[in-house]
Scaffold this motif. Sequence first.
Motif, PDB file in Angstrom:
ATOM      1  N   MET A 156       0.682  -1.036  -0.059  1.00 20.52           N
ATOM      2  CA  MET A 156      -0.211   0.174  -0.283  1.00 20.52           C
ATOM      3  C   MET A 156       1.181   0.717  -0.296  1.00 20.52           C
ATOM      4  SD  MET A 156      -3.011   0.948   3.285  1.00 20.52           S
ATOM      5  CE  MET A 156      -4.149   0.173   2.288  1.00 20.52           C
ATOM      6  N   LYS A 157       0.589   2.010  -1.014  1.00 22.41           N
ATOM      7  CA  LYS A 157       1.324   3.199  -1.555  1.00 22.41           C
ATOM      8  C   LYS A 157       0.965   4.439  -0.472  1.00 22.41           C
ATOM      9  CE  LYS A 157       3.022   2.412  -5.433  1.00 22.41           C
ATOM     10  NZ  LYS A 157       3.134   2.636  -7.310  1.00 22.41           N
ATOM     11  N   LYS A 158       1.547   5.000   0.710  1.00 27.64           N
ATOM     12  CA  LYS A 158       1.497   6.001   1.534  1.00 27.64           C
ATOM     13  C   LYS A 158       1.297   7.605   0.391  1.00 27.64           C
ATOM     14  CE  LYS A 158       3.958   4.619   5.066  1.00 27.64           C
ATOM     15  NZ  LYS A 158       4.785   5.295   6.364  1.00 27.64           N
ATOM     16  N   LEU A 159      -0.008   8.340   0.474  1.00 31.41           N
ATOM     17  CA  LEU A 159       0.088   9.477   0.058  1.00 31.41           C
ATOM     18  C   LEU A 159       1.291  10.828   0.166  1.00 31.41           C
ATOM     19  CD1 LEU A 159      -3.502  10.342   1.469  1.00 31.41           C
ATOM     20  CD2 LEU A 159      -3.037  10.157  -1.878  1.00 31.41           C
ATOM     21  N   PRO A 160       1.310  11.315  -0.949  1.00 37.51           N
ATOM     22  CA  PRO A 160       2.449  12.132  -0.652  1.00 37.51           C
ATOM     23  C   PRO A 160       2.414  13.315   0.429  1.00 37.51           C
ATOM     24  CG  PRO A 160       2.500  11.934  -2.657  1.00 37.51           C
ATOM     25  CD  PRO A 160       1.637  10.786  -2.464  1.00 37.51           C
ATOM     26  N   TRP A 161       2.669  13.494   1.098  1.00 35.79           N
ATOM     27  CA  TRP A 161       2.217  15.082   1.767  1.00 35.79           C
ATOM     28  C   TRP A 161       1.824  16.433   1.007  1.00 35.79           C
ATOM     29  CZ3 TRP A 161       1.783  13.873   6.713  1.00 35.79           C
ATOM     30  CH2 TRP A 161       2.511  12.134   7.219  1.00 35.79           C
TER      31      TRP A 161
ATOM     32  N   LEU B  70     -11.257  13.226   3.670  1.00 37.31           N
ATOM     33  CA  LEU B  70     -10.383  12.810   4.427  1.00 37.31           C
ATOM     34  C   LEU B  70     -10.747  11.690   5.807  1.00 37.31           C
ATOM     35  CD1 LEU B  70      -8.426  16.457   4.385  1.00 37.31           C
ATOM     36  CD2 LEU B  70      -8.051  14.302   3.610  1.00 37.31           C
ATOM     37  N   LEU B  71     -11.543  12.205   6.188  1.00 35.93           N
ATOM     38  CA  LEU B  71     -12.857  10.983   7.476  1.00 35.93           C
ATOM     39  C   LEU B  71     -12.545   9.857   6.525  1.00 35.93           C
ATOM     40  CD1 LEU B  71     -13.036  10.528  10.211  1.00 35.93           C
ATOM     41  CD2 LEU B  71     -15.437  11.083   9.003  1.00 35.93           C
ATOM     42  N   VAL B  72     -13.224   9.503   5.528  1.00 38.70           N
ATOM     43  CA  VAL B  72     -12.802   8.534   4.720  1.00 38.70           C
ATOM     44  C   VAL B  72     -11.678   7.889   4.824  1.00 38.70           C
ATOM     45  CG1 VAL B  72     -14.500   6.861   3.031  1.00 38.70           C
ATOM     46  CG2 VAL B  72     -15.748   8.492   4.085  1.00 38.70           C
ATOM     47  N   ILE B  73     -10.806   8.314   3.575  1.00 42.34           N
ATOM     48  CA  ILE B  73      -9.578   8.476   3.425  1.00 42.34           C
ATOM     49  C   ILE B  73      -8.727   7.788   4.552  1.00 42.34           C
ATOM     50  CG2 ILE B  73      -7.595   8.730   2.767  1.00 42.34           C
ATOM     51  CD1 ILE B  73      -8.912  10.772   0.448  1.00 42.34           C
ATOM     52  N   GLY B  74      -9.141   7.823   6.082  1.00 39.31           N
ATOM     53  CA  GLY B  74      -8.207   7.812   7.195  1.00 39.31           C
ATOM     54  C   GLY B  74      -8.719   6.279   7.730  1.00 39.31           C
ATOM     55  N   LEU B  75     -10.136   6.231   7.220  1.00 34.82           N
ATOM     56  CA  LEU B  75     -11.093   5.158   7.775  1.00 34.82           C
ATOM     57  C   LEU B  75     -10.754   3.919   7.284  1.00 34.82           C
ATOM     58  CD1 LEU B  75     -13.447   4.256   9.802  1.00 34.82           C
ATOM     59  CD2 LEU B  75     -14.991   4.368   8.173  1.00 34.82           C
ATOM     60  N   ILE B  76     -10.401   4.254   6.264  1.00 35.02           N
ATOM     61  CA  ILE B  76     -10.243   3.132   5.233  1.00 35.02           C
ATOM     62  C   ILE B  76      -8.216   2.770   5.454  1.00 35.02           C
ATOM     63  CG2 ILE B  76      -8.731   2.495   2.893  1.00 35.02           C
ATOM     64  CD1 ILE B  76     -11.746   4.313   1.761  1.00 35.02           C
ATOM     65  N   PHE B  77      -7.591   3.542   5.658  1.00 38.66           N
ATOM     66  CA  PHE B  77      -6.457   3.284   5.950  1.00 38.66           C
ATOM     67  C   PHE B  77      -6.316   2.796   7.147  1.00 38.66           C
ATOM     68  CE2 PHE B  77      -4.618   6.809   3.544  1.00 38.66           C
ATOM     69  CZ  PHE B  77      -4.037   5.565   2.381  1.00 38.66           C
TER      70      PHE B  77
ATOM     71  N   ALA C  85      -7.878  -1.091   6.837  1.00 35.31           N
ATOM     72  CA  ALA C  85      -6.430  -1.604   6.357  1.00 35.31           C
ATOM     73  C   ALA C  85      -5.455  -2.188   7.524  1.00 35.31           C
ATOM     74  CB  ALA C  85      -5.765  -0.581   5.117  1.00 35.31           C
ATOM     75  N   TRP C  86      -4.401  -0.963   8.433  1.00 32.83           N
ATOM     76  CA  TRP C  86      -4.195  -1.449   9.015  1.00 32.83           C
ATOM     77  C   TRP C  86      -4.259  -2.578   9.249  1.00 32.83           C
ATOM     78  CZ3 TRP C  86      -4.046  -0.206  14.773  1.00 32.83           C
ATOM     79  CH2 TRP C  86      -2.782  -0.808  15.644  1.00 32.83           C
ATOM     80  N   LEU C  87      -5.552  -2.494  10.777  1.00 31.92           N
ATOM     81  CA  LEU C  87      -6.106  -3.401  11.005  1.00 31.92           C
ATOM     82  C   LEU C  87      -6.097  -4.732  10.695  1.00 31.92           C
ATOM     83  CD1 LEU C  87      -9.151  -1.500  13.208  1.00 31.92           C
ATOM     84  CD2 LEU C  87      -6.778  -1.837  14.216  1.00 31.92           C
ATOM     85  N   LEU C  88      -6.453  -5.092   9.201  1.00 31.36           N
ATOM     86  CA  LEU C  88      -5.978  -6.330   9.033  1.00 31.36           C
ATOM     87  C   LEU C  88      -5.307  -6.266   8.677  1.00 31.36           C
ATOM     88  CD1 LEU C  88      -8.063  -7.856   7.058  1.00 31.36           C
ATOM     89  CD2 LEU C  88      -8.199  -6.655   4.936  1.00 31.36           C
ATOM     90  N   ARG C  89      -3.852  -6.076   8.116  1.00 33.34           N
ATOM     91  CA  ARG C  89      -2.936  -6.243   8.558  1.00 33.34           C
ATOM     92  C   ARG C  89      -2.188  -6.857   9.871  1.00 33.34           C
ATOM     93  NH1 ARG C  89       0.622  -2.104   6.579  1.00 33.34           N
ATOM     94  NH2 ARG C  89      -0.143  -1.827   4.850  1.00 33.34           N
TER      95      ARG C  89
END
Length: 158
Positions: A1-6, A59-66, A69-73
């Motif tokens: 999973m790639k990180k968003l550029p700052w 941003l809230l939805v994108i944060g929830l997706i991340f 994904a972290w919890l699943l990992r």
Amino acid sequence: MKKLPWAVLGMALALPFSVLAATEPAAPAATASTAAPAVAPAVNSGVAGQLTQLVFGLLLVIGLIFLLAWLLRRVQQAGPAGKGQVIDIIGSRALGPRDRLMLVQVGNEQILLGLSPGSITALHVLKEPVQVPTTDKATPEFAQRLLEMLGKDQKDRK
């Protein structure tokens, strides 16, 4: 999973505020002829508010997706650890950033496996199983001493 550029994240956060800064402040209505322009900034601030709400919701939805994904990992790494497992991992050693050796026990046999990103190779089947010393899950020395000190402090207070 790639990180968003700052930079992209910074632009996404700054966009609602730049829209707010671009709107003109409402001037007090002195005459009936100036009442019409006073409505336009109110409409613009409504659009800016909606845009701000949209961006923060996104941003809230994108944060929830991340987060999911972290919890699943994390859950997949833990794996089902229970009794009745046929295959046990005895030991593991990293050879590089993506290569590793694993000693696996299947029944009474121990197999040395080589793992690389695209393959798993059986390197050796041990004739005699390696005896792994059983260690009680001892607490680290610092934690053990801290517990002792806390226990002494609680005894002293009583």
